[in-house]
Design a protein around this motif. Structure first.
Motif, PDB file in Angstrom:
ATOM      1  N   TYR A   1       0.843  -1.192   0.000  1.00  0.00           N
ATOM      2  CA  TYR A   1       0.000   0.000   0.000  1.00  0.00           C
ATOM      3  C   TYR A   1       0.878   1.241   0.000  1.00  0.00           C
ATOM      4  N   PHE A   2       0.643   2.131  -0.970  1.00  0.00           N
ATOM      5  CA  PHE A   2       1.397   3.372  -1.082  1.00  0.00           C
ATOM      6  C   PHE A   2       0.478   4.583  -0.945  1.00  0.00           C
ATOM      7  N   GLY A   3      -0.669   4.426  -0.274  1.00  0.00           N
ATOM      8  CA  GLY A   3      -1.568   5.549  -0.061  1.00  0.00           C
ATOM      9  C   GLY A   3      -2.087   6.115  -1.371  1.00  0.00           C
ATOM     10  N   SER A   4      -1.781   7.370  -1.623  1.00  0.00           N
ATOM     11  CA  SER A   4      -2.248   8.032  -2.844  1.00  0.00           C
ATOM     12  C   SER A   4      -1.665   7.425  -4.118  1.00  0.00           C
ATOM     13  N   ARG A   5      -0.659   6.610  -4.000  1.00  0.00           N
ATOM     14  CA  ARG A   5      -0.080   5.922  -5.169  1.00  0.00           C
ATOM     15  C   ARG A   5      -0.736   4.566  -5.409  1.00  0.00           C
ATOM     16  N   GLY A   6      -1.639   4.144  -4.501  1.00  0.00           N
ATOM     17  CA  GLY A   6      -2.423   2.946  -4.759  1.00  0.00           C
ATOM     18  C   GLY A   6      -2.117   1.762  -3.862  1.00  0.00           C
ATOM     19  N   LEU A   7      -2.981   0.745  -3.975  1.00  0.00           N
ATOM     20  CA  LEU A   7      -2.854  -0.536  -3.280  1.00  0.00           C
ATOM     21  C   LEU A   7      -2.606  -1.618  -4.333  1.00  0.00           C
ATOM     22  N   TYR A   8      -1.616  -2.484  -4.100  1.00  0.00           N
ATOM     23  CA  TYR A   8      -1.216  -3.479  -5.088  1.00  0.00           C
ATOM     24  C   TYR A   8      -1.175  -4.869  -4.451  1.00  0.00           C
ATOM     25  N   CYS A   9      -1.782  -5.812  -5.123  1.00  0.00           N
ATOM     26  CA  CYS A   9      -1.698  -7.216  -4.739  1.00  0.00           C
ATOM     27  C   CYS A   9      -0.689  -7.899  -5.651  1.00  0.00           C
ATOM     28  N   LEU A  10       0.351  -8.477  -5.046  1.00  0.00           N
ATOM     29  CA  LEU A  10       1.385  -9.176  -5.807  1.00  0.00           C
ATOM     30  C   LEU A  10       1.467 -10.622  -5.344  1.00  0.00           C
TER      31      LEU A  10
ATOM     32  N   SER B   1      -1.037   5.417   7.451  1.00  0.00           N
ATOM     33  CA  SER B   1      -1.895   4.311   7.870  1.00  0.00           C
ATOM     34  C   SER B   1      -1.726   3.128   6.923  1.00  0.00           C
ATOM     35  N   SER B   2      -1.667   1.921   7.483  1.00  0.00           N
ATOM     36  CA  SER B   2      -1.501   0.706   6.683  1.00  0.00           C
ATOM     37  C   SER B   2      -2.810  -0.074   6.611  1.00  0.00           C
ATOM     38  N   PRO B   3      -2.957  -0.973   5.633  1.00  0.00           N
ATOM     39  CA  PRO B   3      -4.178  -1.779   5.546  1.00  0.00           C
ATOM     40  C   PRO B   3      -4.241  -2.810   6.668  1.00  0.00           C
ATOM     41  N   ALA B   4      -5.436  -3.344   6.900  1.00  0.00           N
ATOM     42  CA  ALA B   4      -5.639  -4.461   7.818  1.00  0.00           C
ATOM     43  C   ALA B   4      -6.242  -5.617   7.022  1.00  0.00           C
ATOM     44  N   LEU B   5      -5.919  -6.844   7.422  1.00  0.00           N
ATOM     45  CA  LEU B   5      -6.367  -8.033   6.692  1.00  0.00           C
ATOM     46  C   LEU B   5      -6.963  -9.028   7.670  1.00  0.00           C
ATOM     47  N   HIS B   6      -8.147  -9.554   7.320  1.00  0.00           N
ATOM     48  CA  HIS B   6      -8.788 -10.606   8.114  1.00  0.00           C
ATOM     49  C   HIS B   6      -9.525 -11.544   7.167  1.00  0.00           C
ATOM     50  N   GLY B   7      -9.147 -12.821   7.155  1.00  0.00           N
ATOM     51  CA  GLY B   7      -9.782 -13.748   6.230  1.00  0.00           C
ATOM     52  C   GLY B   7      -9.581 -13.301   4.796  1.00  0.00           C
ATOM     53  N   ASP B   8     -10.686 -13.123   4.080  1.00  0.00           N
ATOM     54  CA  ASP B   8     -10.621 -12.690   2.676  1.00  0.00           C
ATOM     55  C   ASP B   8     -10.868 -11.195   2.510  1.00  0.00           C
TER      56      ASP B   8
ATOM     57  N   GLU C   1     -13.958  12.762   9.973  1.00  0.00           N
ATOM     58  CA  GLU C   1     -12.670  12.796  10.657  1.00  0.00           C
ATOM     59  C   GLU C   1     -11.665  13.624   9.880  1.00  0.00           C
ATOM     60  N   PRO C   2     -10.800  14.369  10.589  1.00  0.00           N
ATOM     61  CA  PRO C   2      -9.633  14.971   9.936  1.00  0.00           C
ATOM     62  C   PRO C   2      -8.559  13.906   9.741  1.00  0.00           C
ATOM     63  N   THR C   3      -7.402  14.309   9.232  1.00  0.00           N
ATOM     64  CA  THR C   3      -6.329  13.363   8.969  1.00  0.00           C
ATOM     65  C   THR C   3      -5.962  12.567  10.221  1.00  0.00           C
ATOM     66  N   SER C   4      -5.883  11.269  10.071  1.00  0.00           N
ATOM     67  CA  SER C   4      -5.318  10.407  11.105  1.00  0.00           C
ATOM     68  C   SER C   4      -4.373   9.426  10.437  1.00  0.00           C
ATOM     69  N   TRP C   5      -3.508   8.795  11.233  1.00  0.00           N
ATOM     70  CA  TRP C   5      -2.486   7.896  10.691  1.00  0.00           C
ATOM     71  C   TRP C   5      -2.535   6.520  11.357  1.00  0.00           C
ATOM     72  N   SER C   6      -3.535   6.270  12.147  1.00  0.00           N
ATOM     73  CA  SER C   6      -3.644   5.005  12.867  1.00  0.00           C
ATOM     74  C   SER C   6      -4.088   3.887  11.929  1.00  0.00           C
TER      75      SER C   6
ATOM     76  N   GLY D   1      -5.794  15.232  19.038  1.00  0.00           N
ATOM     77  CA  GLY D   1      -5.677  15.466  17.609  1.00  0.00           C
ATOM     78  C   GLY D   1      -4.509  14.676  17.026  1.00  0.00           C
ATOM     79  N   ASN D   2      -4.447  14.632  15.686  1.00  0.00           N
ATOM     80  CA  ASN D   2      -3.345  13.950  14.986  1.00  0.00           C
ATOM     81  C   ASN D   2      -3.131  12.531  15.509  1.00  0.00           C
ATOM     82  N   THR D   3      -4.182  11.746  15.546  1.00  0.00           N
ATOM     83  CA  THR D   3      -4.081  10.397  16.100  1.00  0.00           C
ATOM     84  C   THR D   3      -3.228   9.509  15.201  1.00  0.00           C
ATOM     85  N   ILE D   4      -2.165   8.947  15.773  1.00  0.00           N
ATOM     86  CA  ILE D   4      -1.233   8.111  15.022  1.00  0.00           C
ATOM     87  C   ILE D   4      -1.118   6.696  15.600  1.00  0.00           C
ATOM     88  N   PRO D   5      -0.933   6.514  16.915  1.00  0.00           N
ATOM     89  CA  PRO D   5      -0.739   5.150  17.438  1.00  0.00           C
ATOM     90  C   PRO D   5      -1.899   4.221  17.083  1.00  0.00           C
TER      91      PRO D   5
END
Length: 351
Positions: free
Chosen positions: A72-81, A106-113, A145-150, A190-194
């Motif tokens: 995942y590169f955010g604004s550059r897209g999500l790629y399955c390889l 922020s990173s993706p989360a995965l559960h099952g399919d 929500e405003p920008t968050s990084w969690s 504000g600016n929630t990251i963890p």
């Protein structure tokens, strides 16, 4: 990486955007030797924002189900390889407009399919779930929500998987299958990251920008607005982290003060402080989250020093190690190996 030496831009995220294209790559290295197995360029594009001066344009973490890699590169897209580096599908979510141009994380989360991406920014925020096999959208919910990084956390609750997202206005929980909002609670800064961590029947939510917040929530089967209810097991309002996520190790919770090398350790069941705020000799600033294994806690500092602590209610430094590098990414532990991603090198530390 910039393709032709374009201007990086940015001071604390407030500078001019790059002027030349960047190349976005996914790399596979041999775990035993460190040699490159393959490299796939998934995108070439000039970023629309500079991002934070301490980060890169590829700050999000990839995840895998053992059969495919989701980069995942955010604004550059999500790629399955696949495991040979071949792109199977890709997804473009648009351009994120982050607060003060601080960049994305922020990173993706995965559960099952199901893959989940949270997209909180200064435009219309949303959370979206996709089929991991095809990238097909399963559901999408707008968010106020405003920008968050969690990064979202997916847990079992009430006999079904639930997505929990920490953010500035509310922490929200969604039904993974339908996207239905199940519960919410306020209390973060504000600016929630963890990112949240879970254990002992509780989910631990922290943030620390211009304030301090820690909530331990009894999440199983929760519904509605949890503020002011006995669903809040305990709270703590000092010395919480801005960037790093906490470490939950059995019944002990570790977290930093802001981005500083000052550690607090509490009883994760009762909220009682074991020790801290404890200054860490040799570690002045921290972005990386602490990690734990084999009765030890590992703390990687921005200046290249890594501390090894004994897990438990007493502060006990077992070792101090320094490399000629700096660490902003969190360490990764696999078996008896500790991987450290520095600014200039990737390291594997093993017995």
């Amino acid at each position: 990486r910039p393709r032709r030496g374009g201007r990086r831009g940015g001071f604390g995220g407030r500078g001019a955007a790059p002027t030349e294209p960047y190349e976005f790559h996914v790399l596979a290295l041999d775990r035993k030797t460190g040699k490159q197995v393959w490299r796939t360029k998934v995108k070439e594009e000039t970023p629309h924002e500079a991002g934070h001066q301490d980060a890169t344009q590829a700050s999000c973490s990839p995840i895998t189900d053992g059969k495919h890699i989701y980069a995942y590169f955010g604004s550059r897209g999500l790629y399955c390889l696949d495991m040979n580096g071949k792109v199977k599908w890709e997804k473009d979510f648009g351009d994120m407009q982050t607060r003060n141009g601080f960049g994305e994380g922020s990173s993706p989360a995965l559960h099952g399919d199901t893959l989940v991406v949270n997209w909180d920014h200064e435009g219309q925020s949303f959370i979206v779930a996709m089929d991991k096999k095809t990238g097909k959208q399963l559901w999408k919910q707008d968010r106020d929500e405003p920008t968050s990084w969690s990064t979202p956390l997916i847990v079992e609750s009430g006999g079904k998987p639930v997505v929990i997202v920490s953010a500035t206005n509310y922490v929200r929980a969604y039904d993974l299958k339908s996207g239905e909002l199940l519960w919410k609670c306020s209390g973060m800064t504000g600016n929630t990251i963890p990112s949240p961590v879970v254990g002992n029947g509780l989910i631990y939510l922290l943030s620390g920008f211009r304030g301090a917040a820690l909530l331990a929530v009894r999440y199983d089967g929760a519904k509605g607005d949890l503020n002011g209810t006995d669903r809040i097991a305990f709270s703590y309002d000092r010395d919480t982290p801005y960037v790093p996520s906490p470490l939950l190790y059995d019944d002990t919770l570790y977290f930093f003060k802001e981005n500083r090398g000052i550690l607090t350790c509490i009883d994760a069941k009762a909220g009682k402080v074991h020790y801290g705020p404890q200054r860490l000799d040799g570690v002045s600033m921290v972005y990386a989250s602490p990690v734990g294994a084999s009765g030890r806690v590992y703390i990687a500092g921005r200046d290249g020093t890594t501390l090894v602590l004994k897990r438990g209610p007493r502060f006990d430094v077992l070792a101090t190690n320094t490399l000629d590098d700096g660490f902003d990414a969190s360490p990764a532990i696999v078996g008896d190996e500790l991987f450290l991603r520095g600014r200039s090198h990737l390291y594997c530390i093993a017995r």
